[in-house]
Design a protein around this motif. Structure first.
Motif, short mmCIF file in Angstrom:
data_model
loop_
_atom_site.label_atom_id
_atom_site.label_comp_id
_atom_site.label_asym_id
_atom_site.label_seq_id
_atom_site.Cartn_x
_atom_site.Cartn_y
_atom_site.Cartn_z
N VAL A 106 -7.22 3.71 -1.85
CA VAL A 106 -8.40 4.54 -2.07
C VAL A 106 -8.54 4.97 -3.53
O VAL A 106 -9.52 5.63 -3.89
CB VAL A 106 -8.39 5.80 -1.16
CG1 VAL A 106 -8.40 5.39 0.30
CG2 VAL A 106 -7.20 6.69 -1.48
N ASP A 107 -7.56 4.60 -4.37
CA ASP A 107 -7.64 4.93 -5.79
C ASP A 107 -8.57 3.93 -6.47
O ASP A 107 -8.29 2.73 -6.53
CB ASP A 107 -6.25 4.89 -6.43
CG ASP A 107 -6.31 5.22 -7.91
OD1 ASP A 107 -6.50 6.40 -8.24
OD2 ASP A 107 -6.18 4.29 -8.73
N LYS A 108 -9.68 4.42 -7.01
CA LYS A 108 -10.73 3.55 -7.54
C LYS A 108 -10.24 2.68 -8.70
O LYS A 108 -10.52 1.48 -8.75
CB LYS A 108 -11.92 4.40 -8.00
CG LYS A 108 -13.10 3.57 -8.49
CD LYS A 108 -14.27 4.46 -8.86
CE LYS A 108 -15.45 3.62 -9.36
NZ LYS A 108 -16.61 4.49 -9.73
N ILE A 109 -9.50 3.27 -9.63
CA ILE A 109 -9.04 2.53 -10.81
C ILE A 109 -8.08 1.42 -10.41
O ILE A 109 -8.18 0.28 -10.86
CB ILE A 109 -8.38 3.49 -11.82
CG1 ILE A 109 -9.42 4.47 -12.36
CG2 ILE A 109 -7.75 2.69 -12.97
CD1 ILE A 109 -8.85 5.52 -13.29
N SER A 110 -7.13 1.75 -9.51
CA SER A 110 -6.16 0.75 -9.05
C SER A 110 -6.86 -0.38 -8.31
O SER A 110 -6.53 -1.56 -8.49
CB SER A 110 -5.13 1.40 -8.13
OG SER A 110 -4.36 2.36 -8.83
N TYR A 111 -7.85 -0.04 -7.48
CA TYR A 111 -8.58 -1.06 -6.72
C TYR A 111 -9.37 -1.98 -7.65
O TYR A 111 -9.35 -3.20 -7.48
CB TYR A 111 -9.51 -0.39 -5.72
CG TYR A 111 -10.36 -1.38 -4.96
CD1 TYR A 111 -9.82 -2.16 -3.94
CD2 TYR A 111 -11.71 -1.56 -5.28
CE1 TYR A 111 -10.59 -3.09 -3.25
CE2 TYR A 111 -12.49 -2.48 -4.59
CZ TYR A 111 -11.92 -3.24 -3.59
OH TYR A 111 -12.69 -4.16 -2.91
N GLU A 112 -10.07 -1.41 -8.60
CA GLU A 112 -10.86 -2.22 -9.53
C GLU A 112 -9.98 -3.14 -10.36
O GLU A 112 -10.35 -4.29 -10.63
CB GLU A 112 -11.70 -1.31 -10.43
CG GLU A 112 -12.83 -0.61 -9.68
CD GLU A 112 -13.62 0.34 -10.57
OE1 GLU A 112 -13.17 0.61 -11.70
OE2 GLU A 112 -14.69 0.81 -10.12
N LYS A 113 -8.81 -2.67 -10.75
CA LYS A 113 -7.86 -3.51 -11.49
C LYS A 113 -7.37 -4.65 -10.61
O LYS A 113 -7.26 -5.80 -11.06
CB LYS A 113 -6.69 -2.66 -11.97
CG LYS A 113 -5.68 -3.43 -12.83
CD LYS A 113 -4.57 -2.52 -13.31
CE LYS A 113 -3.55 -3.31 -14.15
NZ LYS A 113 -2.45 -2.42 -14.63
N CYS A 148 0.84 -1.20 0.00
CA CYS A 148 0.00 0.00 0.00
C CYS A 148 0.87 1.25 0.00
O CYS A 148 1.78 1.38 0.84
CB CYS A 148 -0.91 0.01 1.22
SG CYS A 148 -2.12 -1.33 1.23
N LEU A 149 0.57 2.14 -0.91
CA LEU A 149 1.34 3.39 -1.03
C LEU A 149 0.42 4.58 -0.76
O LEU A 149 -0.71 4.61 -1.21
CB LEU A 149 1.93 3.51 -2.44
CG LEU A 149 2.86 2.39 -2.91
CD1 LEU A 149 3.30 2.64 -4.34
CD2 LEU A 149 4.07 2.28 -1.98
#
Length: 203
Positions: A185-192, A129-130
């Motif tokens: 909390v980054d939506k795109i990174s989480y969905e990927k 996690c960053l």
């Protein structure tokens, strides 16, 4: 049984990410390394003089965590889980009867020590996690004052050292193992991440 390892500096969103993933994969088992701090007299004594003692591997009971992971992998019917009370600096334990749900079940192992156990990290899914240092500090300040009865001054004294220790100690892990780096909390990174995990779980 697959194991997802979630690590990162204090306040980077590890617990937040593990909570989201555990709800997504409802058959998952979450293990928090924060629950396995030692509460012996030596650690209590050292904590008086070493402000960052709880950011050092000496403070964690690796054997209990490794034994827990092995027990779950072996599908033992009764598992001994631990919980650490930061206000009282006391560790308690509880026996839980497990109901396993097949070979595709997931262990989610999270914490600042999750990457420093006796595991084969070539066989685990490793997530780092960053988050910006300032954001991590603000999260830790809020958490420690509420959950761990620490003052703002105490958090200030501990945080910079803990940040330095984490990034100093993780380099060897990063050099030797494959990992996914993301901001929880980054939506795109989480969905990927979720898409990739679902594919791995189904294969």
């Amino acid at each position: 049984m697959r194991t997802i390892v979630i690590t990162g500096p204090s306040g980077s969103g590890k617990s937040y990410l593990s909570s989201r993933l555990s709800k997504l994969f409802c058959d998952s088992i979450v293990i928090k390394t924060d629950s396995y701090y030692r509460d012996n007299l030596l650690i209590r004594f050292l904590s008086i003089f070493i402000l960052d003692i709880y950011d050092r591997p000496l403070s964690i009971n690796k054997n209990k965590i490794n034994n827990l992971i092995r027990s779950i992998a072996n599908k033992d019917k009764i598992i001994l889980f631990h919980k650490y009370d930061f206000k009282r600096k006391h560790s308690s334990q509880k026996k839980i009867r497990m109901n396993y749900k097949g070979d595709q079940q997931i262990i989610i192992l999270e914490g600042i020590f999750a990457h420093r156990l006796n595991l084969n990290y070539n066989k685990t899914i490793n997530i780092v996690c960053l988050e910006k240092k300032e954001t991590c500090f603000n999260r830790r300040l809020k958490r420690d004052k509420l959950e761990r009865a620490r003052s703002s001054r105490e958090v200030n004294l501990k945080f910079n050292k803990s940040w330095y220790l984490f990034y100093q100690n993780i380099q060897n892990f990063l050099n030797k193992n494959k990992f996914i780096a993301l901001n929880p909390v980054d939506k795109i990174s989480y969905e990927k991440l979720v898409f990739n995990l679902q594919n791995l779980k189904n294969n």
